[in-house]
Design an enzyme around this catalytic site. Structure first.
Site, mmCIF file in Angstrom:
data_model
loop_
_atom_site.group_PDB
_atom_site.id
_atom_site.type_symbol
_atom_site.label_atom_id
_atom_site.label_comp_id
_atom_site.label_asym_id
_atom_site.label_seq_id
_atom_site.Cartn_x
_atom_site.Cartn_y
_atom_site.Cartn_z
ATOM 1 C CG ASP A 76 -1.330 -1.257 1.605
ATOM 2 O OD1 ASP A 76 -1.552 -2.126 0.737
ATOM 3 O OD2 ASP A 76 -2.094 -1.413 2.688
ATOM 4 C CD GLN A 98 2.350 -1.297 5.160
ATOM 5 O OE1 GLN A 98 2.367 -2.206 5.697
ATOM 6 N NE2 GLN A 98 2.915 -0.144 5.706
ATOM 7 C CE1 TYR A 149 1.716 -5.835 8.646
ATOM 8 C CE2 TYR A 149 -0.625 -6.005 9.388
ATOM 9 C CZ TYR A 149 0.844 -6.504 8.958
ATOM 10 O OH TYR A 149 0.685 -7.764 8.870
#
Ligand code: FRU
Length: 463
Positions: free
Chosen positions: A43, A59, A102
């Site tokens: 992402d 990410q 994350y």
């Protein structure tokens, strides 16, 4: 800086240096798109502009092209075309984020970056890691120079979220509005229902849950990577829902939101954002008057083998897209900066074949049925009424085993615009009312184009 952070910050540049030549030698390495120097990307995160500089985080699994533990990779640009690689911004170096930093977002205030992200922790033991055994912590990192995180804090843990949720609560998107900070978080309930939590704060550190947004009937078991913004007077909620019926493993789409997201509100119909194979987890940010969005040009858990893995890297982001409102719909178009790369235009006649640089743009006006075939085996076509569009691969290698995608169009196809890079196509129908995004893996060298049922213009793109 703790010893783990110190070691990881040294190790990442080492593996990047070791793998650079092998990645660069890959003919499928992109020219215009943000991609990891080595390893894995998913992402887009923390999109923002500070002064004249765009910051894009992503990410990043530097140690494993098949995934690995997630860091925040970082690139910067002043023109959205040339991207500078920067040192990794966030490493999994704290007890509250040790199994992955994350996805999340950035606020820029007083020249500092406030990065909100999810700290992923998997407890040792036999767990399903959905309802038990996993922490999804709301974390904040602050960076004064926009290149290194000075501090990291854990702001909320699973026990601080509302009742009734599984362990999966992640991907904070934060913005400031009327002097208040707001956040949306993607969540999966204990009953396996996807929803979005809305939180507010006056100081960026203490957050209070003020609302939950979902559809009247269950729509998938998890909503990842929410994005909520107002565009030209209309609010839109974007999510990447898991567990809905769709062509890809997971969905990615938007709802118009009516009412006040802080209280009474309802969602309009769900619209997929993309009809291709590779589009997920997009995020947007305000760039002055325009709203720009980057998506991950990939799909989690997709059952195909990406040949770039042999070269030690995998995946890229989309080219930045400007979002515009059309009634209750969103339309997407490549950021205008792209046009600066156009070389001399060439006419592509109906039925003719042309060989071009793999990095090109094509535009064509459409009257009825048409088919565009790229590299002899990837075809994009609309039927006579122009009401559906399909994208399909002939043969194994070009699509790495993928087959076909079809999407209904809201309005008959009247124009098509293609942005091609070494191993991707982004196809915009009717000025971006529908978009098809896919990776593909042509032989090295120029690619052939063949248009049937329409004539077009082709520009080589050069940085
Ligand atoms: C979406 C996602 C996010 C998560 C991140 C982990 O692709 O699963 O929900 O934060 O990827 O890399």
């Amino acid at each position: 800086m703790n010893a783990l952070e110190q070691d990881l910050k040294r190790l990442v540049p080492l593996v990047e240096g070791l793998g650079a030549a092998r990645a660069k030698a890959d003919p499928h390495r992109q020219k215009l798109h943000i991609q990891p120097p080595v390893g894995w990307l998913n992402d887009p995160n923390g999109l923002c502009k500070v002064g004249d500089t765009y910051h894009v985080f992503y990410q990043y699994g530097p140690f494993d092209p098949a995934g690995g533990v997630k860091h925040w990779g970082h690139v910067t640009s002043t023109d959205l075309l040339h991207w500078q690689h920067q040192p990794v911004m966030l490493c999994p170096d704290q007890p509250f984020d040790c199994h992955g930093n994350y996805s999340g977002s950035a606020l820029c205030e007083d020249g500092q970056l406030w990065l909100f992200y999810t700290g992923n922790v998997k407890l040792p033991g036999r767990y399903d890691y959905i309802h038990e055994g996993r922490e999804h912590n709301l974390c904040l990192a602050v960076s004064r120079d926009c290149l290194t995180a000075d501090t990291k804090e854990c702001l909320m843990r699973n026990a601080d979220y509302p009742e009734g949720l599984s362990c999966h609560v992640r991907d904070p998107k934060v913005w400031r509005q009327d002097g208040v900070y707001y956040m949306v978080l993607g969540a999966r309930t204990r009953e396996d229902r996807g929803e979005v939590l809305v939180l507010s704060s006056s100081d960026k550190r203490r957050w209070r849950h003020i609302n939950t947004i979902t559809t009247p009937e269950p729509f998938g078991y998890m909503w990842e990577c929410p994005d909520l913004f107002q565009l030209d007077g209309q609010w839109f909620l974007l999510v990447s829902p898991q567990g809905i019926p769709c062509q890809n493993v997971y969905g990615c789409g938007f709802f118009a939101l009516h009412g006040d997201f802080r209280g009474e509100c309802t969602l309009g119909d769900y619209h997929p954002l993309d009809g291709g194979f590779d589009y997920y987890a997009p995020q947007s940010f305000a760039d002055g008057e325009r709203r720009l969005q980057f998506g991950w040009m990939g799909m989690p858990d997709a059952p195909y083998h990406n040949p770039t893995v042999e070269h030690g890297w995998q995946h890229c982001l989309t080219f930045p897209r400007q979002l515009c409102r059309k009634g209750e719909l969103l339309v997407q178009a490549p950021a205008d900066e792209l046009k600066a790369l156009r070389g001399a235009p060439a006419a592509l006649a109906d039925g003719a074949e042309m060989a071009v640089s793999p990095c090109f743009e094509l535009e064509a006006a459409i009257g009825g049925s048409f088919a565009l075939t790229v590299a002899g085996g990837l075809t994009f076509a609309c039927d006579e009424a122009g009401s559906t569009a399909s994208l399909w691969f002939a043969g194994e290698a070009l699509g790495a085993g993928r087959d076909r995608r079809t999407m209904e169009l809201q309005t008959p196809c009247r124009s098509v615009r293609v942005l091609a890079d070494a191993s991707s196509l982004e196809i915009f129908v009717n000025g971006g009312e529908a978009v098809f995004t896919t990776r593909y893996y042509p032989e090295p060298g120029p690619v052939t184009l063949r248009l049937e049922g329409a004539a077009g213009t082709v520009w080589p793109l050069a940085l």
